[in-house]
Design an enzyme around this catalytic site. Structure first.
Site, short mmCIF file in Angstrom:
data_model
loop_
_atom_site.label_atom_id
_atom_site.label_comp_id
_atom_site.label_asym_id
_atom_site.label_seq_id
_atom_site.Cartn_x
_atom_site.Cartn_y
_atom_site.Cartn_z
N HIS A 104 -25.32 59.37 19.49
CA HIS A 104 -25.04 60.55 18.66
C HIS A 104 -26.20 60.77 17.69
O HIS A 104 -26.78 59.81 17.18
CB HIS A 104 -23.73 60.34 17.91
CG HIS A 104 -23.21 61.61 17.29
ND1 HIS A 104 -23.75 62.12 16.14
CD2 HIS A 104 -22.25 62.48 17.69
CE1 HIS A 104 -23.13 63.26 15.84
NE2 HIS A 104 -22.22 63.49 16.77
N GLY A 139 -16.18 67.61 16.41
CA GLY A 139 -16.16 66.80 15.20
C GLY A 139 -15.13 67.33 14.20
O GLY A 139 -13.93 67.06 14.31
N GLU A 176 -25.75 68.33 22.37
CA GLU A 176 -25.40 68.67 20.99
C GLU A 176 -26.66 69.03 20.22
O GLU A 176 -27.34 68.12 19.68
CB GLU A 176 -24.75 67.47 20.31
CG GLU A 176 -23.44 67.04 20.92
CD GLU A 176 -22.55 66.40 19.87
OE1 GLU A 176 -21.47 66.94 19.62
OE2 GLU A 176 -22.93 65.38 19.29
N SER A 186 -20.14 72.34 16.12
CA SER A 186 -19.28 73.33 15.44
C SER A 186 -18.32 74.05 16.38
O SER A 186 -18.06 75.24 16.21
CB SER A 186 -20.14 74.34 14.69
OG SER A 186 -20.93 73.70 13.71
N TRP A 215 -13.96 61.66 15.39
CA TRP A 215 -13.49 61.70 13.99
C TRP A 215 -14.57 61.28 13.00
O TRP A 215 -14.37 61.39 11.79
CB TRP A 215 -12.29 60.78 13.82
CG TRP A 215 -11.01 61.31 14.42
CD1 TRP A 215 -10.84 62.51 15.06
CD2 TRP A 215 -9.74 60.66 14.44
NE1 TRP A 215 -9.53 62.64 15.47
CE2 TRP A 215 -8.83 61.51 15.10
CE3 TRP A 215 -9.27 59.44 13.96
CZ2 TRP A 215 -7.49 61.17 15.29
CZ3 TRP A 215 -7.94 59.10 14.15
CH2 TRP A 215 -7.06 59.97 14.81
N LYS A 216 -15.67 60.73 13.51
CA LYS A 216 -16.74 60.24 12.62
C LYS A 216 -16.17 59.27 11.58
O LYS A 216 -15.30 58.47 11.95
CB LYS A 216 -17.48 61.42 11.99
CG LYS A 216 -17.94 62.43 13.06
CD LYS A 216 -18.92 63.44 12.57
CE LYS A 216 -19.29 64.37 13.72
NZ LYS A 216 -20.33 65.33 13.40
#
Ligand code: PGA
Length: 251
Positions: free
Chosen positions: A93, A236, A169, A215, A9-10
């Site tokens: 990350h 995300g 990523e 994405s 969820w950042k």
């Protein structure tokens, strides 16, 4: 093996009420079929409240510190996470690396988290500048990250017992929709195969689960998840939309 789908969820949402409601909707959307193992990684202040309403999904954290109970203002230890019901920690990350997190710090975070019996999701991936130099430059870059991030950990009990997961990523694909390029899933597959081979030959890690992130949405998820070598996705933006995320989980 079930695919592993992580909702990162950042820095979202704004309130605990929204977080709990989002978690409930996502958890419900997993469905009885439980096709995938789902992890929700909310911001720290929402961990406990979100953990309480999860029936199917597991709880994850977006970061962790490497030391327990000391004078480190603002840091959160693996044990604190563990006692809040957290099972997985996202480490390294690119959005944290951009803030100055180094491979050495990441290495310490991984070690401390594994010792606390958290499962680790280590994020690696090249920038657009590296990618412009080609796929083999990208492969060398990612191998370099893995060498530093996993240094000294290969002989530990923890890795041998499959507590580590890698998420590939590519930074240029995060929140950009650039993975929509038709060649992308094959490129991701190639990188993921390389990560598995490298971790096997260099660290003796067998059957390493490797996820794809960047994405991922309900339209392109299948392009990645169709491959048996891609063990899941780190999501995300789309994880903030329960319907969208539900489709990814039940791809
Ligand atoms: P995104 O983020 O799905 O919004 O691209 C993925 C991630 O940063 O983990």
């Amino acid at each position: 093996m079930k695919k592993l789908i992580i909702a990162n969820w950042k820095e979202n949402p704004n309130s605990i009420t929204e977080a709990v409601s989002l978690a409930q909707q996502i958890d419900k959307g997993i469905g009885k079929a439980n096709k995938a193992e789902v992890v929700i990684a909310p911001p720290f202040p929402f961990l406990s409240a979100v953990g309480k309403v999860l029936k199917r999904a597991k709880l994850g954290a977006q970061n962790v510190f490497w030391e327990d109970k000391a004078a480190h203002t603002g840091e959160i230890s693996p044990r604190m996470l563990k006692s809040s019901g957290v099972k997985y920690a996202i480490i390294g990350h690119s959005e944290r690396r951009r803030l100055g997190e180094t491979d050495e710090m990441i290495n310490k975070k991984i070690s401390a988290s594994l010792k606390a019996e958290l499962k680790v999701i280590l994020c690696v991936g090249e920038s657009l500048n590296v990618r412009r130099r080609g796929l083999s430059a990208s492969k060398n870059f990612v191998k370099g990250q893995l060498k530093k991030d996993l240094k000294g950990l290969h002989s530990t009990f923890y890795i041998l017992h499959s507590r580590i997961i890698v998420a590939y990523e590519p930074i240029w694909a995060i929140s950009t929709n650039k993975n929509a390029r038709p060649d992308k899933p094959e490129d991701a597959l190639e990188m993921i195969k390389l990560i598995k081979q490298f971790c096997h030959s260099h660290f003796a890690i067998r059957n390493l689960p490797v996820l794809y992130g960047g994405s991922v949405n309900s339209k392109n998820a299948k392009n990645f998840l169709q491959y048996k070598e891609i063990d899941g996705a780190l999501v995300g933006g789309a994880s903030l939309k329960p319907d969208e995320f539900g489709k990814i989980v039940n791809f």
